[in-house]
Design a protein around this motif. Sequence first.
Motif, PDB file in Angstrom:
ATOM      1  N   ASP A  38      80.684  64.097  59.154  1.00  0.00           N
ATOM      2  CA  ASP A  38      79.559  63.876  60.058  1.00  0.00           C
ATOM      3  C   ASP A  38      78.997  65.177  60.615  1.00  0.00           C
ATOM      4  OD1 ASP A  38      79.554  61.135  59.778  1.00  0.00           O
ATOM      5  OD2 ASP A  38      80.955  60.792  61.421  1.00  0.00           O
ATOM      6  N   SER A  39      79.871  66.167  60.895  1.00  0.00           N
ATOM      7  CA  SER A  39      79.382  67.420  61.476  1.00  0.00           C
ATOM      8  C   SER A  39      78.501  68.168  60.486  1.00  0.00           C
ATOM      9  CB  SER A  39      80.547  68.304  61.917  1.00  0.00           C
ATOM     10  OG  SER A  39      81.399  68.596  60.818  1.00  0.00           O
ATOM     11  N   ALA A  40      78.951  68.239  59.234  1.00  0.00           N
ATOM     12  CA  ALA A  40      78.141  68.878  58.198  1.00  0.00           C
ATOM     13  C   ALA A  40      76.883  68.071  57.943  1.00  0.00           C
ATOM     14  CB  ALA A  40      78.946  69.033  56.912  1.00  0.00           C
ATOM     15  N   GLY A  41      77.025  66.744  58.010  1.00  0.00           N
ATOM     16  CA  GLY A  41      75.852  65.900  57.838  1.00  0.00           C
ATOM     17  C   GLY A  41      74.808  66.167  58.896  1.00  0.00           C
ATOM     18  N   GLY A  42      75.255  66.438  60.124  1.00  0.00           N
ATOM     19  CA  GLY A  42      74.324  66.769  61.199  1.00  0.00           C
ATOM     20  C   GLY A  42      73.592  68.069  60.939  1.00  0.00           C
ATOM     21  N   SER A  43      74.322  69.089  60.480  1.00  0.00           N
ATOM     22  CA  SER A  43      73.679  70.372  60.147  1.00  0.00           C
ATOM     23  C   SER A  43      72.700  70.206  58.994  1.00  0.00           C
ATOM     24  CB  SER A  43      74.743  71.412  59.777  1.00  0.00           C
ATOM     25  OG  SER A  43      75.594  71.695  60.865  1.00  0.00           O
ATOM     26  N   GLY A  47      68.747  71.029  59.007  1.00  0.00           N
ATOM     27  CA  GLY A  47      68.272  72.141  58.187  1.00  0.00           C
ATOM     28  C   GLY A  47      67.421  71.740  56.998  1.00  0.00           C
ATOM     29  N   ARG A  48      67.426  70.484  56.622  1.00  0.00           N
ATOM     30  CA  ARG A  48      66.744  70.028  55.402  1.00  0.00           C
ATOM     31  C   ARG A  48      65.227  70.099  55.512  1.00  0.00           C
ATOM     32  NH1 ARG A  48      65.673  63.666  55.836  1.00  0.00           N
ATOM     33  NH2 ARG A  48      65.606  63.517  58.105  1.00  0.00           N
ATOM     34  N   ASP A  49      64.578  69.952  54.371  1.00  0.00           N
ATOM     35  CA  ASP A  49      63.137  69.751  54.328  1.00  0.00           C
ATOM     36  C   ASP A  49      62.931  68.249  54.189  1.00  0.00           C
ATOM     37  OD1 ASP A  49      60.438  69.459  53.649  1.00  0.00           O
ATOM     38  OD2 ASP A  49      60.376  71.386  52.617  1.00  0.00           O
ATOM     39  N   ARG A  50      62.577  67.603  55.275  1.00  0.00           N
ATOM     40  CA  ARG A  50      62.531  66.139  55.293  1.00  0.00           C
ATOM     41  C   ARG A  50      61.420  65.566  54.413  1.00  0.00           C
ATOM     42  NH1 ARG A  50      63.252  64.045  59.904  1.00  0.00           N
ATOM     43  NH2 ARG A  50      64.159  65.919  60.832  1.00  0.00           N
ATOM     44  N   MET A 187      78.990  76.030  59.382  1.00  0.00           N
ATOM     45  CA  MET A 187      77.708  76.660  59.097  1.00  0.00           C
ATOM     46  C   MET A 187      76.616  76.042  59.954  1.00  0.00           C
ATOM     47  SD  MET A 187      77.979  76.840  54.926  1.00  0.00           S
ATOM     48  CE  MET A 187      76.594  77.946  54.775  1.00  0.00           C
ATOM     49  N   SER A 188      75.709  76.882  60.443  1.00  0.00           N
ATOM     50  CA  SER A 188      74.570  76.376  61.204  1.00  0.00           C
ATOM     51  C   SER A 188      73.585  75.717  60.252  1.00  0.00           C
ATOM     52  CB  SER A 188      73.880  77.519  61.947  1.00  0.00           C
ATOM     53  OG  SER A 188      73.262  78.415  61.019  1.00  0.00           O
ATOM     54  N   ALA A 189      72.643  74.970  60.815  1.00  0.00           N
ATOM     55  CA  ALA A 189      71.635  74.306  59.991  1.00  0.00           C
ATOM     56  C   ALA A 189      70.840  75.327  59.177  1.00  0.00           C
ATOM     57  CB  ALA A 189      70.705  73.491  60.882  1.00  0.00           C
ATOM     58  N   GLU A 190      70.511  76.447  59.805  1.00  0.00           N
ATOM     59  CA  GLU A 190      69.742  77.488  59.109  1.00  0.00           C
ATOM     60  C   GLU A 190      70.548  78.099  57.969  1.00  0.00           C
ATOM     61  OE1 GLU A 190      67.411  81.713  60.083  1.00  0.00           O
ATOM     62  OE2 GLU A 190      68.363  80.572  61.682  1.00  0.00           O
ATOM     63  N   GLN A 191      71.838  78.368  58.202  1.00  0.00           N
ATOM     64  CA  GLN A 191      72.687  78.945  57.159  1.00  0.00           C
ATOM     65  C   GLN A 191      72.856  77.981  55.986  1.00  0.00           C
ATOM     66  OE1 GLN A 191      76.161  79.771  59.529  1.00  0.00           O
ATOM     67  NE2 GLN A 191      75.623  81.928  59.815  1.00  0.00           N
ATOM     68  N   LEU A 192      73.041  76.693  56.304  1.00  0.00           N
ATOM     69  CA  LEU A 192      73.219  75.690  55.252  1.00  0.00           C
ATOM     70  C   LEU A 192      71.952  75.582  54.403  1.00  0.00           C
ATOM     71  CD1 LEU A 192      75.425  73.803  54.266  1.00  0.00           C
ATOM     72  CD2 LEU A 192      74.491  72.016  55.750  1.00  0.00           C
ATOM     73  N   TRP A 193      70.802  75.650  55.057  1.00  0.00           N
ATOM     74  CA  TRP A 193      69.532  75.586  54.324  1.00  0.00           C
ATOM     75  C   TRP A 193      69.365  76.809  53.421  1.00  0.00           C
ATOM     76  CZ3 TRP A 193      65.490  73.173  52.428  1.00  0.00           C
ATOM     77  CH2 TRP A 193      64.343  73.889  52.099  1.00  0.00           C
ATOM     78  N   THR A 194      69.607  77.980  53.981  1.00  0.00           N
ATOM     79  CA  THR A 194      69.379  79.214  53.232  1.00  0.00           C
ATOM     80  C   THR A 194      70.296  79.340  52.031  1.00  0.00           C
ATOM     81  OG1 THR A 194      68.658  80.352  55.247  1.00  0.00           O
ATOM     82  CG2 THR A 194      69.352  81.733  53.401  1.00  0.00           C
ATOM     83  N   THR A 195      71.564  78.990  52.209  1.00  0.00           N
ATOM     84  CA  THR A 195      72.560  79.243  51.160  1.00  0.00           C
ATOM     85  C   THR A 195      72.707  78.113  50.154  1.00  0.00           C
ATOM     86  OG1 THR A 195      74.352  78.292  52.498  1.00  0.00           O
ATOM     87  CG2 THR A 195      73.913  80.656  52.746  1.00  0.00           C
ATOM     88  N   MET A 197      70.809  74.613  50.367  1.00  0.00           N
ATOM     89  CA  MET A 197      69.851  73.511  50.246  1.00  0.00           C
ATOM     90  C   MET A 197      68.452  73.938  49.831  1.00  0.00           C
ATOM     91  SD  MET A 197      71.013  71.261  53.579  1.00  0.00           S
ATOM     92  CE  MET A 197      70.015  69.850  53.091  1.00  0.00           C
ATOM     93  N   ASN A 198      68.080  75.177  50.097  1.00  0.00           N
ATOM     94  CA  ASN A 198      66.738  75.662  49.772  1.00  0.00           C
ATOM     95  C   ASN A 198      66.586  75.806  48.251  1.00  0.00           C
ATOM     96  OD1 ASN A 198      64.312  76.959  49.452  1.00  0.00           O
ATOM     97  ND2 ASN A 198      64.748  78.611  50.891  1.00  0.00           N
ATOM     98  N   PRO A 199      65.693  75.062  47.615  1.00  0.00           N
ATOM     99  CA  PRO A 199      65.535  75.143  46.156  1.00  0.00           C
ATOM    100  C   PRO A 199      65.227  76.543  45.640  1.00  0.00           C
ATOM    101  CG  PRO A 199      64.378  73.228  47.024  1.00  0.00           C
ATOM    102  CD  PRO A 199      64.814  74.035  48.212  1.00  0.00           C
ATOM    103  N   GLU A 200      64.683  77.401  46.501  1.00  0.00           N
ATOM    104  CA  GLU A 200      64.309  78.749  46.069  1.00  0.00           C
ATOM    105  C   GLU A 200      65.483  79.721  46.087  1.00  0.00           C
ATOM    106  OE1 GLU A 200      60.999  80.122  48.305  1.00  0.00           O
ATOM    107  OE2 GLU A 200      59.655  78.497  47.664  1.00  0.00           O
TER     108      GLU A 200
END
Length: 246
Positions: A38-43, A47-50, A187-195, A197-200
Motif C-alpha cells: 500500500d505504501s508503494a501504491g500510494g507513491s 507520481g503517475r501520469d493519470r 522512494m518518494s513519488a517523484e523518485q518512483l516516477w523518474t526512475t 514509471m516515466n516512459p522516457e
Amino acid sequence: RDVARQKNQLEAAPLVGKLSSCTGRKAEENEMFIVEGDSAGGSAKQGRDRRFQAILPIRGKPLNVEKKRIDQVLANEEFRSIITALGTGIGEDFDIKSLKYYKVIILSDADQDGAHIRAILLTFFYRYMRPLIEQGHVYAAQPPLYKVTYQKTERYCYSDAELDKVMTEIGREKKPDVQRYKGLGEMSAEQLWTTTMNPETRTMLRVSVEDAIAADEIMSLLMGEKVEPRREFIEQNSKLVLDLDI
C-alpha cells in the motif's frame, strides 16, 4: 456452476479503494501497474501520469496458485481485483479484445520477496491469461537498487555492477553518499516516477512465454505437492546461497 457464477460476478465487481484508473479511454495507450504494498501504491498514485497510467496496489503475497483450484483462485481478493481491472475474463472465457490496459506492469521490490511475488503473478498470467504474455502485454518494472549522491548530483543504479561502475567513475576515496533502497516504499513519488514509471527514462523487461514457463516450473518445483524434487533442488543449490534472507 459455482465457478461460472463467480466469473460473472467479477465482471460487475466494484474496485472502490483499490484501482486508481486513468483518464485515457484508448486501451492501447494505457498501462496498469500492479504494485506491491500500500505504501508503494500510494507513491505510485501520486507520481503517475493519470492520463494513461492506472495503479492497482496488492497487499502482501498473492495466493500461491500452484496448489489451488480455479474456484479458490477466483475467491482470492487480490486476483479478483486483477481480473476485474483488466476486464478480459480468464481461462476459456478470456477475451483479449476486452483488455483495458495494453501494458500490464508488475512493480515489486528489488529483493527476494519481490521476486517471489513476481513469480506468483507470472504463473497466474501464464495459467489463466496466457494470451496476455504471448502477445507481449506483460512487463516487469525495474526499480533502482541504489541512489548515489555526490556534489548535489544524484545517480541511480539498478545493479551491483552498475554501482561499482559509478563508484569507480566518481572515485571511492571521495566517499559519495550511497542509499540502498530496501523497498519501493522508501522512494518518494517523484523518485518512483523518474526512475521506474516515466516512459522516457524507465527501463522495463517485457515478459516472454519462456520467462513465464520458467516461473511456472520453479513454482511447481518449490511450491508443489511433490517433496522429493524440492529436496533435490535444495541439496543441489544450497552451496550457491551467499545471503539467506529469513
